[in-house]
Scaffold this motif. Structure first.
Motif, PDB file in Angstrom:
ATOM      1  N   GLY A   1       0.771  -1.175  -0.036  1.00 42.84           N
ATOM      2  CA  GLY A   1      -0.051   0.162  -0.084  1.00 42.84           C
ATOM      3  C   GLY A   1       0.904   1.157   0.075  1.00 42.84           C
ATOM      4  N   ALA A   2       0.131   2.386  -0.259  1.00 43.92           N
ATOM      5  CA  ALA A   2       0.889   3.560  -0.138  1.00 43.92           C
ATOM      6  C   ALA A   2       0.576   4.390   0.905  1.00 43.92           C
ATOM      7  CB  ALA A   2       0.467   4.574  -1.458  1.00 43.92           C
ATOM      8  N   SER A   4      -0.816   7.427   3.219  1.00 44.58           N
ATOM      9  CA  SER A   4      -1.755   8.449   2.970  1.00 44.58           C
ATOM     10  C   SER A   4      -1.549   9.606   2.443  1.00 44.58           C
ATOM     11  CB  SER A   4      -2.842   8.277   4.182  1.00 44.58           C
ATOM     12  OG  SER A   4      -2.048   8.909   5.133  1.00 44.58           O
ATOM     13  N   VAL A  16       6.084   3.330  -0.026  1.00 43.84           N
ATOM     14  CA  VAL A  16       5.170   2.316   0.052  1.00 43.84           C
ATOM     15  C   VAL A  16       5.343   1.286   1.247  1.00 43.84           C
ATOM     16  CG1 VAL A  16       4.352   2.568  -2.274  1.00 43.84           C
ATOM     17  CG2 VAL A  16       5.992   0.765  -1.719  1.00 43.84           C
ATOM     18  N   THR A  44       8.956  -1.660   4.874  1.00 51.87           N
ATOM     19  CA  THR A  44       8.678  -0.330   4.114  1.00 51.87           C
ATOM     20  C   THR A  44      10.145   0.108   4.227  1.00 51.87           C
ATOM     21  OG1 THR A  44       7.493   1.595   4.477  1.00 51.87           O
ATOM     22  CG2 THR A  44       8.468   1.151   6.491  1.00 51.87           C
ATOM     23  N   LYS A  68      -1.839   0.472  10.933  1.00 54.92           N
ATOM     24  CA  LYS A  68      -2.078  -0.567  10.214  1.00 54.92           C
ATOM     25  C   LYS A  68      -1.957  -1.884  10.623  1.00 54.92           C
ATOM     26  CE  LYS A  68      -2.374   2.779   5.872  1.00 54.92           C
ATOM     27  NZ  LYS A  68      -3.896   2.685   5.984  1.00 54.92           N
TER      28      LYS A  68
END
Length: 230
Positions: A1-2, A4, A16, A44, A68
């Motif tokens: 994911g990237a 926010s 990401v 990451t 997350k």
């Protein structure tokens, strides 16, 4: 994911992350209860370069990733997984005393301040205490000549040896996180993630005079690794 990029005071970034839950597959000699164990692994590469604004970006990214990954782990527990652990690792581009690193290691994130759910610890479920697989203080194991570092390179502003890469871990059950270079940590409860060994980094005399990268170590970062047992 990237990430926010939802902080209007910070420029948009392109870093990401990856979060993957991994189920432990027991061997024939393992306890049958280990089948209920799952490890959430996240990695990451945070914003590069030193500076106050870049560290603010890294801290925002680190807190978001922590939230997350904790939420994924908490959701797995609500789905019935008995023992859930987290391994969080990557290039933080920050040193141990910096806010982006402390936001992972300190229980409430960001210097011990209570954080809102959208930037801090997980939205629901238990609060996770993270530990570093490598020692990040002056107590570097039994060898007084051993100094942990992950990069040692020369740039326009001189030669620097730094710790900027990390392996953090946490279990649903408490863990004192006293992993040390080559040390064996015993006495962990069944289902609890315990760091038993870490890969040693080169001693000073083993590094080329030009530092990193070089023929012996062709990257500007060292390989670090940890062994865990459940």
């Amino acid at each position: 994911g990237a990430f926010s990029n939802n902080d209007d005071d910070l420029p948009v970034q392109n870093q990401v992350y990856v979060i993957v839950p991994l189920q432990i597959i027991p061997s024939s000699s393992s306890s049958s209860s280990i089948r209920d164990n799952i490890v959430v692994v996240a990695t990451t590469h945070l914003k590069a370069k030193e500076g106050t604004e870049n560290e603010r970006i890294r801290t925002s990214q680190a807190l978001e990733l922590r939230r997350k990954v904790e939420n994924v782990a908490n959701e797995l527990r609500t789905l019935g997984w008995k023992d859930v652990s987290i391994i969080l690792l990557g290039d933080w581009n920050a040193e141990p005393e910096d806010a982006s690193v402390r936001s992972i290691l300190e229980r409430r994130g960001n210097g011990g301040l209570e954080m809102d759910n959208d930037v801090g610890i997980g939205d629901k479920g238990m609060k996770w205490d993270f530990h570093s697989a490598y020692p990040l203080d002056d107590e570097n194991g039994d060898d007084e000549n051993y100094h942990f570092y992950t990069t040692w390179k020369t740039r326009k502003d001189g030669t620097k040896r730094r710790v900027i890469d990390y392996i953090f871990y946490s279990s649903a059950r408490s863990n004192d996180g006293n992993g040390r270079r080559g040390a064996l940590v015993t006495g962990a409860d069944e289902g609890e993630l315990s760091c038993t060994h870490t890969l040693s980094v080169p001693k000073d005399e083993e590094v080329e005079a030009t530092r990193f990268p070089g023929l012996r170590y062709p990257s500007d970062h060292l390989l670090i690794a940890a062994k865990f047992e459940i």
